[in-house]
Every structure is written in structure tokens, then in C-alpha cells.
Design a protein around this motif. Structure first.
Motif, mmCIF file in Angstrom:
data_model
loop_
_atom_site.group_PDB
_atom_site.id
_atom_site.type_symbol
_atom_site.label_atom_id
_atom_site.label_comp_id
_atom_site.label_asym_id
_atom_site.label_seq_id
_atom_site.Cartn_x
_atom_site.Cartn_y
_atom_site.Cartn_z
ATOM 1 N N ASP A 148 0.849 -1.193 0.000
ATOM 2 C CA ASP A 148 0.000 0.000 0.000
ATOM 3 C C ASP A 148 0.888 1.247 0.000
ATOM 4 O OD1 ASP A 148 0.816 -0.756 2.610
ATOM 5 O OD2 ASP A 148 -0.711 0.506 3.514
ATOM 6 N N THR A 179 -0.589 -3.885 6.168
ATOM 7 C CA THR A 179 -0.073 -2.657 5.586
ATOM 8 C C THR A 179 1.446 -2.692 5.729
ATOM 9 O OG1 THR A 179 -0.103 -0.243 5.803
ATOM 10 C CG2 THR A 179 -0.445 -1.486 7.808
ATOM 11 N N GLY A 221 2.566 6.078 9.049
ATOM 12 C CA GLY A 221 1.209 6.621 8.905
ATOM 13 C C GLY A 221 0.878 7.509 10.089
ATOM 14 N N ARG A 222 -0.352 7.357 10.579
ATOM 15 C CA ARG A 222 -0.764 8.192 11.702
ATOM 16 C C ARG A 222 -0.162 7.674 13.004
ATOM 17 N NH1 ARG A 222 -4.623 11.586 11.755
ATOM 18 N NH2 ARG A 222 -6.144 10.603 10.386
ATOM 19 N N LEU A 240 -0.812 8.553 4.886
ATOM 20 C CA LEU A 240 -2.060 8.016 5.444
ATOM 21 C C LEU A 240 -2.757 7.208 4.361
ATOM 22 C CD1 LEU A 240 -3.302 11.142 7.421
ATOM 23 C CD2 LEU A 240 -1.873 9.251 8.199
ATOM 24 N N THR A 241 -2.885 5.925 4.605
ATOM 25 C CA THR A 241 -3.569 5.089 3.612
ATOM 26 C C THR A 241 -4.827 4.515 4.244
ATOM 27 O OG1 THR A 241 -2.715 2.890 4.140
ATOM 28 C CG2 THR A 241 -1.280 4.347 2.872
ATOM 29 N N GLY A 242 -5.683 4.029 3.409
ATOM 30 C CA GLY A 242 -6.918 3.439 3.896
ATOM 31 C C GLY A 242 -6.753 1.977 4.271
ATOM 32 N N THR A 255 -5.728 0.597 6.921
ATOM 33 C CA THR A 255 -6.152 0.257 8.277
ATOM 34 C C THR A 255 -7.109 1.336 8.770
ATOM 35 O OG1 THR A 255 -4.472 1.491 9.511
ATOM 36 C CG2 THR A 255 -3.832 -0.673 8.697
ATOM 37 N N GLN A 260 -5.510 4.395 10.067
ATOM 38 C CA GLN A 260 -4.491 4.968 9.174
ATOM 39 C C GLN A 260 -3.099 4.886 9.813
ATOM 40 O OE1 GLN A 260 -6.573 8.786 8.532
ATOM 41 N NE2 GLN A 260 -6.609 8.150 6.388
ATOM 42 N N LYS A 277 0.284 2.442 10.847
ATOM 43 C CA LYS A 277 1.025 1.254 10.442
ATOM 44 C C LYS A 277 1.901 0.830 11.616
ATOM 45 C CE LYS A 277 1.254 2.792 5.608
ATOM 46 N NZ LYS A 277 2.155 2.898 4.449
#
Lengths: 166, 780
Positions: free
Chosen positions: B413, B626, B657-658, B720-722, B724, B727, B729
Motif C-alpha cells: 500500500d 499494511t 502513517g498516523r 495516510l492510507t486506507g 487500516t 491509518q 502502520k
């Protein structure tokens, strides 16, 4: 199988205590098993990791390498004696605020060793801090935040000095 | 890249000091050895030989109250037999105590139970194991070679697991490219948590149940495994992981010692405890990463790696670890070899080889520290061969278009492989360093810089484990959340933290959803009587999966509270906001959550029609997974006379990510890096040819101290991916995955004037000196 026991009288965290111990019992085991002070942890029992560090008669000691009966008459300080009631010592508070611990198993040994260092007359530089505290092992933190915590406490206590190299 | 609009960010992203810490800094934690004080002690007599036939066991005269238990006494206990559905897996049985043969030095053979540890040790000393030694096989390559002694008769070539993959176009690519081949060796590691393994089992006469307090990462799995071995009702066993002093994977697996403790407590209706000593931990707990890889990269003239062909041997030890199986190392390497790089054509032959050595089990990063070491060394060697800058060759090969499907069908991702590297180059001031390096060389000092770019597969649920055909597929996590009648929030989780600060981070996630202070949230974990079935803590999963389930469950609770508030305030549910312990509606009317909670439980009448009779909710989360990522930079000075390496600076640029609690994330990264530095420079479990272990103390197996580990700087990017729901990791393993390659690349860079290339870790002073000597002998 009953081994003869010896009565040891000493002072632990300001309190007079007595313990009946077999002569081969380590001081660490005496604290943990006879005096129920389980804050002192055993990480290797061969004097390398420093998790069991306590202060005996003003000196940092690996309590796994000392017999209980050698503590006769001694003044002993353990992690349980650092806080003043509900108030954490500046060093304990710094470990908390700077994230100087993760699993917390090595923490009592680091706290006791650093407490001793901060009570010595010489100022604490980063070099001295690393030199003294490199005698203990931590497997979680990578040490970065332990250094930051002890540095913060030393500054708060007026013990910090920038190293000459800096 | 910033937070989502319209979402209040009160708790997430803040450096909340950990809720765990006040007790721990006072020495008031409760570790298993603290619980065990006063219990009868169990001491194991362990095999002194690596392979042999048990001819007899001589016991001394036993005082009253002392038991000596041998394999014959526990013949009814089923062995530990993890299973894997493919990859030519050979199921081997690990006895709880062996009756006829021993398979490694340190294998438990006899258990002694006595009123105190001292008495148990005295008796254990007087037990004589009459074992006829046989030829042992210890070395990985020898065990895999022809004519090797056979460890288990059902595996005549000592191969327990074997995976192959080969894309159709690989051969053509290999034929037409420049082949860069390296031979990579990772020596055996021990995770060495500061608290060793241990357990205290106690029988409750009133209920007939046994409670096992143990220093473990997967309490629910352990309970199932123990009940299976003993053939007892699982419901009659409670497993509790109290404060756990680090695990790093070593405390994931089911060990015979725990089965025996529960069996003893139940059979003798008593309390028994075993606290492992450090020597036992070093010789007889789980080891890891004794691996040998031959890596062939196929590069075109532009330095683009068009194909990768790898031969992997992994020493799995004498038995297969439960529940992951010994496939965990070779098959992870097989699946994830390409790392953050584009590899169009790929082939691997990965084998797990059994030997007469301690059992291998996952250790932080599992195979990936070796894989990234191999790949990052490959990039350096290829760059040199093709006369391309080592950063530039990475630029040409890193994945930059997402989602990216790997040759083994994993989907990467969105991430920032290139961006973290460019940022690391900038932070490290590479041109400035090169100037300093040159100046130092002129004074006879050898400075070097090393880079390592990695991705870290994290937060993966059951699909990933099912893909490995494991009989047991871990992965999901369930969180049961409840607001008490007094307004506190309790969350019961299946994950089982041991230093990761999950009590704090999950509380932050829940606080964000429910609008209560973290101080009013209790995370209940590690107790099979009080938590839903779950998989514990490993594989950089807990924040992502248990955190995701916490968010979902807390979201449901928040919805319920809003519905109740709407009834009590006579407003619209959709307009209720939860904030600072209050439910508010536009126009100023509000009610405290405490009041709502008390009303729901104690005055159910008016609102039970809308929300029922309680404030309980639950959610299960089972994500695909992820990839977090990072670039590490090590700056070192190598003493060419002694071979000693000093790390001058260490930089991490990572992307998880977040971040829920950035301070805790940094701590995870820094701790991983320190273990990676140990892996790179110091730590090695060494056996002699007969299978005796030579590194049974911390004077021989040497974890790094504050003198070896520099300040570790951590910089963050946030993709930031969708993938999870948070967002976020996972980051638990990345530090230890990336660090060995960065450090050893730096050593090689420092020793460029000697032409030294190292492919073995740890790069101890002896190995570095040997490499310098060899280079000097071969150069004119």
C-alpha cells in the motif's frame, strides 16, 4: 534438609529490619523473598545486566553478587525507597516523562545506579552519564530515552554540566 | 497528509506519558517471579549432549516433599506438534520430556520439584543422566549437505520445510543481465529479553482449575496448546501474562516447561513455579536467524534490478516452534525478499533445516533483518560494479507507484520509500559527510556512512497467515468495551502487551471516540478469564489490529451513548457530540456520561427501549495488512588496527502513517535499532562442533550497552492510507530490520580504501580484522 539460618539485621529504606536467611542466599533473594521487596529484579544472576542494582552503604551494588549475610549492619536503599509517599523522585518522574522505560524490568536497576550517580559531588556530563550507566543493560529502549531522562533529572537537580567536548 | 478535516484530534497524536509507568518506576510492577515468591520451585535438568540415547536416569535419595519427574512419568502428555499444510512440511514431535533420545544441549529431560529453589537445584545437581552420545549435526550447511547425520528419521535430508517460487521470465532475465552474486551469512541470535521466561502454576481446590501466570506474549494460544498436550478441559485452565519484561518474539511459542508446570500443579494439587535463569535462557529458550543466503541480482546497464534469484537455508533447530511452525523464517524470507524494491522476475528456493541445536522461533523482524542486510549489501555491491552512486541505484529500484503487487502477490500500500531516503540523505548531510570522511582518511581515520531502506509488513490478519497454510492462522483481534455504571470505560483485549505501552495508546484511541479522559479508561489484557480470545502481541500488529478493534468498538459505544443522550436531552442523536466526559447538543443542553451510564444501568425503564440494558459493545478487526517503511543511516568510525566499530551518529526517517503517541513510536524504533546494532556488531550464539554452546552468559553473548548505542534520531513522514481503520502502520520491528544493513554498509564504506566487503553478521572486531587482513593479502 533444614539448613541452618543466620539472622541478619540491617536498615532497608530507613527501616530497621531482620531476616533469617541461609548463608548461601543472595542479598537480592533476601530482599525479594524474606523482605518482600520485589522491586529489585534479577536479570542474569551473574553480575552483568545490573537489573538488581541497589545502594549499600552509599555504593551501588549488584545484589545478586552479594550474600544476604554480608549485609549485616548495612544501610540499604532499593527502588521502593525512592519516592516520598505519593511524590516520585525527580529521576523517577523524568523516566516517566521522557519515556525512559518500556517493559520496566531493568528500570529499578537503572534508577538506583543513576540515583547514586546524581548524589555524587562531581557534576554529570553526558560522557560520565554514559560511562556509569553503560554498566546496566536495557533491551527495550535503545537507551536514548534513558539518557534523556537522566539528563533532565540532572538538570533539574542542578547536577548537569556540558561536557568539555561539546 | 494532515488529519482528516472535521475530526477532533484531542487524544490521538499526543505524547501522553504512559499510564503503565507510575507503578513500574516505583518497583511495584508485578512480574512472574514476584508472583512466584513462596511457591514450590521447579528446576529442569537439561541435556548435556546434543544428540544421544537415554540409557537411564539415576536419582539421588529424595527427601520428603521432593519430586523428580522424567519422561516416563509424563508419557501420557501429547507432544508439541505444530503443522503446516504445504511446502513439503514434515511434522516433528517435540516431547514434553523425552523418554528415549535427546536432540539438543539444553533440552529439558528431568523436572525436579522441591520446597525451595535451592533445594531443587541441589537435587538437580545430583540427578545423573546416562546418555550415550551420538554424532550431532550442528552446522547449517553441513546439515543440509549429503551424508549428514539425520536428526529426525522422518526427515532423512534434515529438510523440514521447503518452498519454491520461480516466475516464468526469470531465466531469460538472468541470461541477459549483469549478475551480481553475494553469499550472506547471519549468525545465530537470542532475543534476550531482560526478564527470562518463567511461570507459576497454582491449583485451586475449590474449582479444580489451574491458573498459570507466565511471562508470555500469547496467553490464549498458550492455554489452548497446554490443554491439548495435557488433554484437560481448556476451560479449567486460566493463563495470565502479568507484567512481562520484554519478549521480542521469544515468548510467543509454547514451550514444554509450561505444559509441565500445569501438569504438576494439577496432578499434585499444588503451587509450583519455574523461573528460568540467564544461562537457561541463552542455551535453551528460542534462538533465531541462523541463516545462509546466496543472492543473485540481475541488473541491466542502468542499474535496474530486473530479477532476483535467491537460495535460502535456515537452521530451524531440533524442533518446530508452536504455533508459527519453523516455516516462519524460511517462508517469510521467501515471501518478502523483494522488500521495497521493484522486482519483476523472482525465484527462491527456501529450506528449513533441522539440526541438534536449540529451537528457532520468531525474533523481532524474524527473517527480515537478514533479508534487508542481503538486499542492501546487494545494492551497494551492484552500485560499485556498475559504477553508479549507491543512493542513485536505490532511486532507480525503489517502488514509487502504489499499490504495487510483488512477485509473491503481496500488495504494497501507499508508502514513502523514496521520500524517506531523500530525507535521510538530507538530514545526514551526505556531501558534508563525504568531505569529513576524506579529511579523516588523510589522518588515517576511517569513517563510513551506511544506508538501509526497508519496508515492514505490519498489522496483518488471518489472510496472510492462511496464505502460509498454517494449521493455526492467527490474526484477528477482538475488543470488548464497556462503560461501567460509574462512567469509566473498560476495554478487554486479546492482544497482550509487554512494554509497548498499549494501555496508553489504546486508551488514547478510545478517548478520542468516546470523549472521556484517558485516566478513566482501563485496558484489561493478558488474562484468559477476563479477555476475549486473541492472538497476543507479535509481528508489529497490536496497535494496528487491537487498536483498530478498539476504535470500532469505541465507535459503537459512542453511538450508544449518543442515542441515550438524545433520549435524555430530547434532542437528535445525529447532533449529539461527546466531549470531555459530556454529551452535548446544539443549543447548550448537556448531560454527563456518568449520569447517562448510571441511568442506563439503574433506571433502565425509559431508555431501555432505545438502547437496551447495558453499555457493552464489541468489535473484531481482521485487516489485510499494511507496510510501514523507513530509511536508516549509520555513521561509523572503524579502527583498522583493532577492527572495532564505533557508531557516531544514527538517523531514522520512518513512516508509520498516523502516530497515536509519537513518543512511544520513537521508543519502539530506538529499541529496535539497538537490537539491530547488537545483531550487526556483537551478538552471536556459538556452538562447538559437538553442539555444546559456548555463549551461555552475558559475558559471552553481548547485548549492546549505552557505550555502543548512540543517540538515535527519529524523523517522521506520514503517509495516510486506507489500509487500516486508524491509518496507522505498525513499527515494532522496523528498527531491528533496518539497522544491521545500515551499520555494516557503513563499515564497508569506512573500509573502502582496503576494498573490504562484509557479508556476515555480526561484524565483530575479529571478522572485520580478518576481512582487512584478507584484503591486504590479496591486493598487490
Amino acid at each position: 534438609m533444614s539448613e541452618p539460618k543466620v539472622t541478619v539485621c540491617c536498615t532497608v529504606n530507613g527501616q530497621k529490619v531482620e531476616a533469617d536467611v541461609v548463608p548461601r542466599m543472595s542479598l537480592a533473594d533476601m530482599l525479594r523473598e524474606e523482605l518482600h521487596l520485589t522491586g529489585t529484579h534479577l536479570g542474569c544472576e551473574h553480575g552483568v545486566c545490573g537489573a538488581c542494582t541497589i545502594i549499600v552503604n552509599g555504593a551501588p551494588v549488584r545484589s545478586c553478587l552479594m550474600f544476604g549475610i554480608q549485609a549485616e549492619g548495612a544501610e540499604i536503599r532499593t527502588v521502593e525507597g525512592l519516592a516520598d509517599g505519593d511524590t516520585l523522585s525527580p529521576l523517577q518522574r523524568a523516566f516517566w516523562e521522557k519515556h525512559g522505560l518500556q517493559c520496566g524490568f531493568c528500570t529499578p536497576g537503572f534508577l538506583m545506579l543513576a540515583t547514586w550517580m546524581l548524589e555524587q559531588p562531581e557534576p554529570v556530563t553526558e560522557e560520565r552519564l554514559r560511562h556509569v550507566l553503560s554498566s546496566n543493560l536495557c533491551r527495550c529502549t535503545g537507551y536514548t530515552n534513558i539518557v534523556r531522562a537522566v539528563t533532565a533529572a540532572a538538570k533539574e537537580m542542578g547536577k548537569w554540566a556540558e561536557s568539555a567536548a561539546a | 497528509m494532515a488529519g482528516l478535516p472535521d475530526e477532533p484530534m484531542n487524544w490521538i497524536g499526543r505524547n501522553i506519558p504512559r499510564l503503565e509507568d507510575p507503578a513500574l518506576v516505583r518497583g511495584e510492577g508485578r512480574f512472574v517471579a514476584d508472583i512466584a515468591v513462596g511457591s514450590r520451585a521447579v528446576v529442569f535438568v537439561r541435556s548435556p549432549v546434543a544428540a544421544g540415547v537415554i540409557r537411564g536416569i539415576e536419582k539421588p535419595d529424595l527427601p520428603r516433599g521432593v519430586l523428580v519427574i522424567t519422561g516416563g512419568d509424563v508419557a501420557a502428555l501429547k507432544p508439541i506438534v505444530p503443522r503446516l499444510g504445504r511446502f513439503n512440511y514434515v511434522a516433528i514431535e517435540q516431547p514434553i520430556l523425552p523418554r528415549d533420545r535427546v536432540h539438543y544441549v539444553g533440552q529439558p529431560v528431568v523436572a525436579v520439584v522441591a520446597p525451595t529453589q535451592r533445594e531443587a537445584e541441589d537435587i538437580a545437581d545430583a540427578v545423573f543422566l546416562d546418555i550415550e552420545p551420538e554424532q550431532a549435526v550442528v552446522d547449517l550447511d553441513s546439515a543440509a549437505g549429503p551424508g549428514a547425520p539425520v536428526v529426525h528419521p522422518m526427515a532423512p535430508t534434515n529438510t523440514i520445510v521447503e518452498g519454491r517460487i520461480r516466475t516464468p521470465g526469470l531465466d531469460a532475465v538472468l541470461a541477459e543481465s549483469t549478475i551480481v552474486e553475494i553469499d550472506v551469512r547471519s549468525r545465530r541470535q537470542n532475543a534476550s529479553p531482560m526478564e527470562t521466561r518463567g511461570g507459576a502454576a497454582s491449583f485451586d481446590k475449590a474449582s479444580g482449575r489451574v491458573s498459570l501466570h507466565a511471562s508470555v506474549q500469547m496467553p490464549h494460544m498458550l492455554r489452548t496448546g497446554i490443554a491439548d498436550c495435557i488433554g484437560m478441559p481448556e476451560a479449567d485452565l486460566r493463563v495470565v501474562a502479568p507484567d512481562v519484561g520484554g519478549g521480542f518474539g521469544q515468548k510467543m511459542s509454547l514451550f514444554p516447561e509450561y505444559v509441565l508446570l500445569v501438569w504438576l500443579a494439577r496432578k499434585y494439587r499444588t503451587e509450583v513455579a519455574w523461573i528460568e535463569d540467564r544461562r537457561e535462557n541463552l542455551i535453551a529458550s528460542a534462538h533465531s536467524r541462523d541463516q545462509h543466503h546466496i543472492v543473485r541480482g540481475a541488473f541491466d546497464g542502468q542499474g535496474v534490478m530486473r530479477g532476483l534469484d535467491v537460495e535460502i537455508l535456515a537452521n530451524i533447530g531440533a524442533f518446530s516452534c508452536y504455533p508459527t511452525t519453523c516455516g516462519v523464517e524460511p517462508l517469510m524470507a521467501l515471501a518478502e525478499y523483494a522488500g521495497p524494491y521493484k522486482v519483476a522476475e523472482y525465484g527462491t528456493h527456501a529450506r528449513g533445516i533441522t539440526t541438534n541445536t536449540a529451537v528457532m522461533a520468531p525474533y523481532r523482524g524474524v527473517s527480515r533483518p537478514v533479508v534487508s542486510f542481503a538486499l542492501e549489501r546487494l545494492m551497494e555491491v551492484a552500485a560499485k560494479r556498475l559504477n553508479i552512486d549507491p543512493i542513485e541505484i536505490r532511486r532507480r529500484n525503489l517502488v514509487t507507484v502504489f499499490p504495487h503487487r510483488t512477485p509473491t502477490n503481496m500488495v504494497l500500500d501507499e508508502a514513502s520509500y523514496l521520500e524517506t531516503m531523500e530525507k535521510a540523505v538530507e538530514v545526514a548531510d551526505l556531501p558534508g559527510f563525504r568531505a569529513r570522511q576524506q579529511a579523516a582518511r588523510e589522518q588515517g581515520r576511517y569513517l563510513g556512512i551506511g544506508f538501509s531502506v526497508i519496508n515492514e509488513r505490519t498489522g496483518y490478519g488471518t489472510p496472510a497467515f492462511a496464505a502460509r497454510s498454517m494449521e493455526i492462522t492467527p490474526g484477528y483481534e477482538r475488543v470488548e468495551i464497556c462503560m461501567t455504571p460509574s462512567g469509566e470505560v473498560e476495554a478487554r483485549i486479546g492482544a497482550s502487551p509487554h512494554g509497548q505501552g498499549l494501555r496508553t495508546t489504546l486508551a488514547q484511541i478510545i478517548a478520542e471516540e468516546v470523549g472521556v479522559d484517558v485516566q478513566r479508561i482501563r485496558i484489561i489484557h493478558g488474562d484468559t478469564d477476563r479477555t476475549p480470545y486473541g492472538w497476543g502481541t507479535f509481528a508489529s500488529r497490536s496497535l494496528v489490529i487491537a487498536g483498530g478493534a478498539s476504535k470500532l468498538a469505541a465507535g459503537k459505544l459512542a453511538q450508544k451513548l449518543k442515542r441515550a443522550a438524545a433520549v435524555l436531552l430530547q434532542g437528535e442523536e445525529s447532533q449529539v457530540r461527546l466531549e470531555a466526559g459530556m454529551a452535548l447538543i446544539p443549543g447548550g443542553a448537556s448531560i454527563s456520561l456518568d449520569t447517562i451510564a448510571r441511568t442506563v444501568y439503574h433506571s433502565a425503564g425509559p431508555i431501555s427501549e432505545k438502547i437496551g440494558y447495558d453499555l457493552n459493545e464489541a468489535a473484531t478487526y481482521d485487516p489485510e495488512g499494511t507496510f510501514s517503511n523507513a530509511c536508516h543511516v549509520a555513521v561509523v568510525e572503524v579502527d583498522a588496527e583493532t577492527g572495532n566499530t564505533r557508531i557516531l551518529r544514527y538517523i531514522v526517517v520512518e513512516d508509520a502513517g498516523r502516530l497515536i503517541n509519537p513518543m512511544i513510536v520513537d521508543g519502539q524504533v530506538q529499541g529496535g535499532v539497538a537490537q539491530g546494532i547488537g545483531n550487526a556488531l556483537l551478538e552471536e550464539i556459538i556452538y562447538d562442533a559437538d553442539g555444546n554452546i559456548l555463549t551461555g552468559s552475558f559475558a559471552d553473548f553481548i547485548p549492546p550497552t549505552m557505550a555502543e548505542v548512540p543517540d538515535i534520531e527519529v524523523h517522521h513522514l506520514a503517509t495516510l492510507t486506507g489500509a487500516t481503520v486508524l491509518q496507522a502502520k505498525g513499527v515494532g520491528e522496523g528498527g531491528s530490520i533496518a539497522a544491521p544493513a545500515a551499520v555494516i554498509n557503513a563499515i564497508c564504506d569506512a573500509l573502502q580504501p582496503f576494498g573490504v566487503q562484509l557479508f556476515e553478521m555480526p561484524a565483530t572486531p575479529q571478522r572485520v580484522r580478518a576481512a582487512i587482513r584478507a584484503a591486504q593479502e590479496t591486493s598487490p
